[in-house]
Design a protein around this motif. Sequence first.
Motif, PDB file in Angstrom:
ATOM      1  N   TRP A  21       0.840  -1.209   0.000  1.00 25.01           N
ATOM      2  CA  TRP A  21       0.000   0.000   0.000  1.00 25.01           C
ATOM      3  C   TRP A  21       0.867   1.248   0.000  1.00 25.01           C
ATOM      4  CZ3 TRP A  21      -5.247   0.031  -0.344  1.00 25.01           C
ATOM      5  CH2 TRP A  21      -5.870  -1.231  -0.249  1.00 25.01           C
ATOM      6  N   ALA A  76      -8.435  -5.829   0.031  1.00 23.89           N
ATOM      7  CA  ALA A  76      -7.824  -7.137  -0.259  1.00 23.89           C
ATOM      8  C   ALA A  76      -6.383  -6.849  -0.661  1.00 23.89           C
ATOM      9  CB  ALA A  76      -8.557  -7.848  -1.378  1.00 23.89           C
ATOM     10  N   THR A  77      -5.485  -7.647  -0.166  1.00 29.03           N
ATOM     11  CA  THR A  77      -4.069  -7.465  -0.501  1.00 29.03           C
ATOM     12  C   THR A  77      -3.444  -8.829  -0.726  1.00 29.03           C
ATOM     13  OG1 THR A  77      -4.081  -5.628   1.087  1.00 29.03           O
ATOM     14  CG2 THR A  77      -1.953  -6.275   0.197  1.00 29.03           C
ATOM     15  N   VAL A  78      -2.640  -8.911  -1.777  1.00 33.50           N
ATOM     16  CA  VAL A  78      -1.954 -10.162  -2.096  1.00 33.50           C
ATOM     17  C   VAL A  78      -0.459  -9.961  -1.910  1.00 33.50           C
ATOM     18  CG1 VAL A  78      -1.445 -11.771  -3.990  1.00 33.50           C
ATOM     19  CG2 VAL A  78      -3.775 -10.941  -3.648  1.00 33.50           C
ATOM     20  N   LEU A  96       1.215 -12.352  -6.903  1.00 35.17           N
ATOM     21  CA  LEU A  96       0.228 -11.608  -7.695  1.00 35.17           C
ATOM     22  C   LEU A  96      -0.149 -12.388  -8.947  1.00 35.17           C
ATOM     23  CD1 LEU A  96       1.803  -8.033  -7.491  1.00 35.17           C
ATOM     24  CD2 LEU A  96      -0.294  -8.812  -6.360  1.00 35.17           C
ATOM     25  N   GLY A  97      -1.317 -12.076  -9.489  1.00 36.85           N
ATOM     26  CA  GLY A  97      -1.727 -12.625 -10.780  1.00 36.85           C
ATOM     27  C   GLY A  97      -2.047 -14.106 -10.758  1.00 36.85           C
ATOM     28  N   GLN A  98      -2.303 -14.674  -9.576  1.00 32.53           N
ATOM     29  CA  GLN A  98      -2.600 -16.110  -9.478  1.00 32.53           C
ATOM     30  C   GLN A  98      -4.029 -16.370  -8.997  1.00 32.53           C
ATOM     31  OE1 GLN A  98       0.447 -17.862  -6.976  1.00 32.53           O
ATOM     32  NE2 GLN A  98       2.071 -16.785  -8.062  1.00 32.53           N
ATOM     33  N   GLY A  99      -4.833 -15.293  -8.972  1.00 29.82           N
ATOM     34  CA  GLY A  99      -6.225 -15.480  -8.574  1.00 29.82           C
ATOM     35  C   GLY A  99      -6.451 -15.511  -7.073  1.00 29.82           C
ATOM     36  N   LEU A 100      -5.427 -15.168  -6.284  1.00 32.26           N
ATOM     37  CA  LEU A 100      -5.600 -15.243  -4.821  1.00 32.26           C
ATOM     38  C   LEU A 100      -6.586 -14.186  -4.318  1.00 32.26           C
ATOM     39  CD1 LEU A 100      -1.998 -15.981  -3.501  1.00 32.26           C
ATOM     40  CD2 LEU A 100      -3.905 -17.557  -3.837  1.00 32.26           C
ATOM     41  N   ALA A 101      -6.570 -13.010  -4.966  1.00 35.65           N
ATOM     42  CA  ALA A 101      -7.510 -11.971  -4.525  1.00 35.65           C
ATOM     43  C   ALA A 101      -8.942 -12.449  -4.735  1.00 35.65           C
ATOM     44  CB  ALA A 101      -7.248 -10.671  -5.280  1.00 35.65           C
ATOM     45  N   PRO A 121      -7.320  -3.878 -14.072  1.00 37.34           N
ATOM     46  CA  PRO A 121      -7.279  -5.302 -13.695  1.00 37.34           C
ATOM     47  C   PRO A 121      -8.040  -5.627 -12.418  1.00 37.34           C
ATOM     48  CG  PRO A 121      -5.123  -4.268 -13.400  1.00 37.34           C
ATOM     49  CD  PRO A 121      -5.994  -3.279 -14.117  1.00 37.34           C
ATOM     50  N   TRP A 122      -8.076  -4.712 -11.466  1.00 41.26           N
ATOM     51  CA  TRP A 122      -8.760  -4.999 -10.200  1.00 41.26           C
ATOM     52  C   TRP A 122     -10.277  -4.947 -10.373  1.00 41.26           C
ATOM     53  CZ3 TRP A 122      -8.901  -7.833  -6.402  1.00 41.26           C
ATOM     54  CH2 TRP A 122      -9.338  -7.513  -5.132  1.00 41.26           C
ATOM     55  N   ARG A 156     -11.649  -5.718 -13.186  1.00 43.96           N
ATOM     56  CA  ARG A 156     -11.905  -6.965 -13.928  1.00 43.96           C
ATOM     57  C   ARG A 156     -12.067  -8.155 -12.989  1.00 43.96           C
ATOM     58  NH1 ARG A 156      -7.922  -5.328 -17.570  1.00 43.96           N
ATOM     59  NH2 ARG A 156      -6.368  -6.843 -16.896  1.00 43.96           N
ATOM     60  N   THR A 157     -11.214  -8.212 -11.975  1.00 42.76           N
ATOM     61  CA  THR A 157     -11.317  -9.335 -11.031  1.00 42.76           C
ATOM     62  C   THR A 157     -12.708  -9.375 -10.405  1.00 42.76           C
ATOM     63  OG1 THR A 157      -8.967  -9.311 -10.568  1.00 42.76           O
ATOM     64  CG2 THR A 157     -10.358 -10.332  -8.911  1.00 42.76           C
ATOM     65  N   ARG A 177     -15.288 -10.480 -13.083  1.00 49.28           N
ATOM     66  CA  ARG A 177     -15.281 -11.931 -13.368  1.00 49.28           C
ATOM     67  C   ARG A 177     -16.019 -12.712 -12.283  1.00 49.28           C
ATOM     68  NH1 ARG A 177      -9.657 -11.337 -15.096  1.00 49.28           N
ATOM     69  NH2 ARG A 177      -9.667 -11.218 -17.346  1.00 49.28           N
TER      70      ARG A 177
HETATM   71  C1  LIG Z   1      -5.220  -5.667  -6.398  1.00 50.40           C
HETATM   72  C2  LIG Z   1      -4.648  -7.002  -5.932  1.00 50.40           C
HETATM   73  C3  LIG Z   1      -5.339  -7.411  -4.630  1.00 50.40           C
HETATM   74  C4  LIG Z   1      -4.940  -8.040  -7.021  1.00 50.40           C
HETATM   75  O1  LIG Z   1      -4.464  -9.300  -6.586  1.00 50.40           O
HETATM   76  P1  LIG Z   1      -4.218 -10.543  -7.595  1.00 50.40           P
HETATM   77  O2  LIG Z   1      -4.357 -11.784  -6.799  1.00 50.40           O
HETATM   78  O3  LIG Z   1      -2.960 -10.322  -8.328  1.00 50.40           O
HETATM   79  O4  LIG Z   1      -5.450 -10.405  -8.565  1.00 50.40           O
HETATM   80  P2  LIG Z   1      -5.742 -11.334  -9.799  1.00 50.40           P
HETATM   81  O5  LIG Z   1      -4.939 -12.595  -9.750  1.00 50.40           O
HETATM   82  O6  LIG Z   1      -7.215 -11.412  -9.898  1.00 50.40           O
HETATM   83  O7  LIG Z   1      -5.180 -10.487 -10.998  1.00 50.40           O
HETATM   84  C5  LIG Z   1      -5.872  -9.372 -11.413  1.00 50.40           C
HETATM   85  C6  LIG Z   1      -5.284  -8.888 -12.697  1.00 50.40           C
HETATM   86  O8  LIG Z   1      -4.021  -8.264 -12.446  1.00 50.40           O
HETATM   87  C7  LIG Z   1      -3.019  -8.849 -13.289  1.00 50.40           C
HETATM   88  N1  LIG Z   1      -1.763  -8.746 -12.534  1.00 50.40           N
HETATM   89  C8  LIG Z   1      -1.539  -7.813 -11.620  1.00 50.40           C
HETATM   90  N2  LIG Z   1      -0.296  -7.905 -11.139  1.00 50.40           N
HETATM   91  C9  LIG Z   1       0.270  -8.924 -11.737  1.00 50.40           C
HETATM   92  C10 LIG Z   1       1.541  -9.517 -11.653  1.00 50.40           C
HETATM   93  N3  LIG Z   1       2.499  -9.013 -10.877  1.00 50.40           N
HETATM   94  N4  LIG Z   1       1.781 -10.595 -12.382  1.00 50.40           N
HETATM   95  C11 LIG Z   1       0.849 -11.059 -13.180  1.00 50.40           C
HETATM   96  N5  LIG Z   1      -0.378 -10.512 -13.299  1.00 50.40           N
HETATM   97  C12 LIG Z   1      -0.665  -9.464 -12.601  1.00 50.40           C
HETATM   98  C13 LIG Z   1      -3.546 -10.223 -13.543  1.00 50.40           C
HETATM   99  O9  LIG Z   1      -3.034 -10.747 -14.741  1.00 50.40           O
HETATM  100  C14 LIG Z   1      -5.024  -9.975 -13.711  1.00 50.40           C
HETATM  101  O10 LIG Z   1      -5.281  -9.435 -14.994  1.00 50.40           O
HETATM  102  P3  LIG Z   1      -6.205 -10.175 -16.066  1.00 50.40           P
HETATM  103  O11 LIG Z   1      -7.559  -9.643 -15.850  1.00 50.40           O
HETATM  104  O12 LIG Z   1      -5.634  -9.769 -17.349  1.00 50.40           O
HETATM  105  O13 LIG Z   1      -6.094 -11.656 -15.805  1.00 50.40           O
HETATM  106  C15 LIG Z   1      -3.112  -6.912  -5.704  1.00 50.40           C
HETATM  107  O14 LIG Z   1      -2.543  -6.333  -6.846  1.00 50.40           O
HETATM  108  C16 LIG Z   1      -2.703  -6.116  -4.482  1.00 50.40           C
HETATM  109  O15 LIG Z   1      -2.593  -6.646  -3.398  1.00 50.40           O
HETATM  110  N6  LIG Z   1      -2.481  -4.775  -4.615  1.00 50.40           N
HETATM  111  C17 LIG Z   1      -2.098  -3.923  -3.505  1.00 50.40           C
HETATM  112  C18 LIG Z   1      -3.279  -3.621  -2.601  1.00 50.40           C
HETATM  113  C19 LIG Z   1      -4.462  -3.083  -3.388  1.00 50.40           C
HETATM  114  O16 LIG Z   1      -4.358  -2.137  -4.162  1.00 50.40           O
HETATM  115  N7  LIG Z   1      -5.631  -3.722  -3.193  1.00 50.40           N
HETATM  116  C20 LIG Z   1      -6.830  -3.340  -3.947  1.00 50.40           C
HETATM  117  C21 LIG Z   1      -7.580  -2.264  -3.257  1.00 50.40           C
HETATM  118  S1  LIG Z   1      -8.507  -2.907  -1.898  1.00 50.40           S
END
Ligand SMILES: CC(C)(COP(=O)(O)OP(=O)(O)OC[C@H]1O[C@@H](n2cnc3c(N)ncnc32)[C@H](O)[C@@H]1OP(=O)(O)O)[C@@H](O)C(=O)NCCC(=O)NCCS
Length: 242
Positions: A24, A105-107, A112-117, A169-170, A172-173, A176
Motif C-alpha cells: 500500500w 484485499a491485498t496479495v 500476484l496474478g494467481q487469482g488469490l484476490a 485489472p482490479w 476486472r477481477t 469476473r
Molecule cells: C489488487 C490485488 C489485490 C490483485 O491481486 P491478484 O491476486 O494479483 O489479482 P488477480 O490474480 O485477480 O489479478 C488481477 C489482474 O491483475 C493482473 N496482474 C496484476 N499484477 C500482476 C503480476 N504481478 N503478475 C501477473 N499478473 C498481474 C492479472 O493478470 C489480472 O489481470 P487479467 O484480468 O488480465 O487476468 C493486488 O494487486 C494487491 O494486493 N495490490 C495492492 C493492494 C491493493 O491495491 N488492493 C486493492 C484495493 S482494496
Amino acid sequence: MQIVTTRDRLDLTGDAMAPLRAAWPTFALHDPVSIEYRDAFEACFPQYAVLLVDNDQVLANAAAVALRWNGSVATLPAGYDGAVVQSVTEHHAGIPADTLCIMSATVHPSHLGQGLAAMALTALRDRAAQAGLPRVIVPVRPTLKASYPLTPMADFLTWLRPDGLHLDPWIRTHQRLGATILAPAPRSMVVTGTVAEWEKWTAMAFPQTGPYVVPGALNLVHIDRTLDQGHYEETNLWMQHH
Ligand SMILES: CC(C)(COP(=O)(O)OP(=O)(O)OC[C@H]1O[C@@H](n2cnc3c(N)ncnc32)[C@H](O)[C@@H]1OP(=O)(O)O)[C@@H](O)C(=O)NCCC(=O)NCCS
C-alpha cells in the motif's frame, strides 16, 4: 493453503504481514478514520478478517464490515471512510446488518496474478451468505487509476476493453466474479497532513503550493505551503456483487 481469520492466527499479525502492508502507498496507512476506528472495526467484525495462509506465510488478506443498506445508489455509504463509521456505529447500536461491504484485499507481492484476490473475495462472499446478508458491495480502489490521476472516476469507469471487461485489472477481477459498477465514491478516503508528513509519506519534495501527482494516488494531492498542509481526497468506485 488454508483460509482462516486473523483471530485464528494471532501469531501472524507482525512480520508475516509486513510484505502485504508494503503493497500500500504509505499515505493510505495514514487515513485518520481508519486509524481511529481500527480497533472497533476489528472487534466488531473479526469473522470478516480473512487470511490465505500457506504454512506460516500469509499469501493474501481481505477484510469486510457489515452494515445496513437499502439497495439504492443514493444511500450508499460515503465511501471507504463512511462505511467504516456507519458499520461500527450501527453494530454498537444493535442495528441488524443486511449488506457485506468488502473494505480491502491485498496479495503478497510474490503471489500476484494467481487469482488469490478472487479467492479472498469469494471467502468473504461465502461468509456473507452464511450470515444471511443478501447484498455485497465494495468501494473498489482501481489499481490502474493511479496512472490517470487527472481523469475523473466518472470517465475512468467507462474505459472498457474490446471484450467488454474494464481496462483496470482490479475492476476486472470483481467483474469476473459477477460484480457490476454502481457509481463513483467521492471522498472515499480523506488524508490530511503537514507538508513534512506528505514529503515523508511520498519520498517527494513539494517546494511550492499547488496540485501534485503522487505515486499510488488515484487523485491529485493538494499542497498548501501557507497553511503547511497537504490534502488528499480519494474517489473510489462502488461495485456490487450479485
Ligand atoms: C489488487 C490485488 C489485490 C490483485 O491481486 P491478484 O491476486 O494479483 O489479482 P488477480 O490474480 O485477480 O489479478 C488481477 C489482474 O491483475 C493482473 N496482474 C496484476 N499484477 C500482476 C503480476 N504481478 N503478475 C501477473 N499478473 C498481474 C492479472 O493478470 C489480472 O489481470 P487479467 O484480468 O488480465 O487476468 C493486488 O494487486 C494487491 O494486493 N495490490 C495492492 C493492494 C491493493 O491495491 N488492493 C486493492 C484495493 S482494496
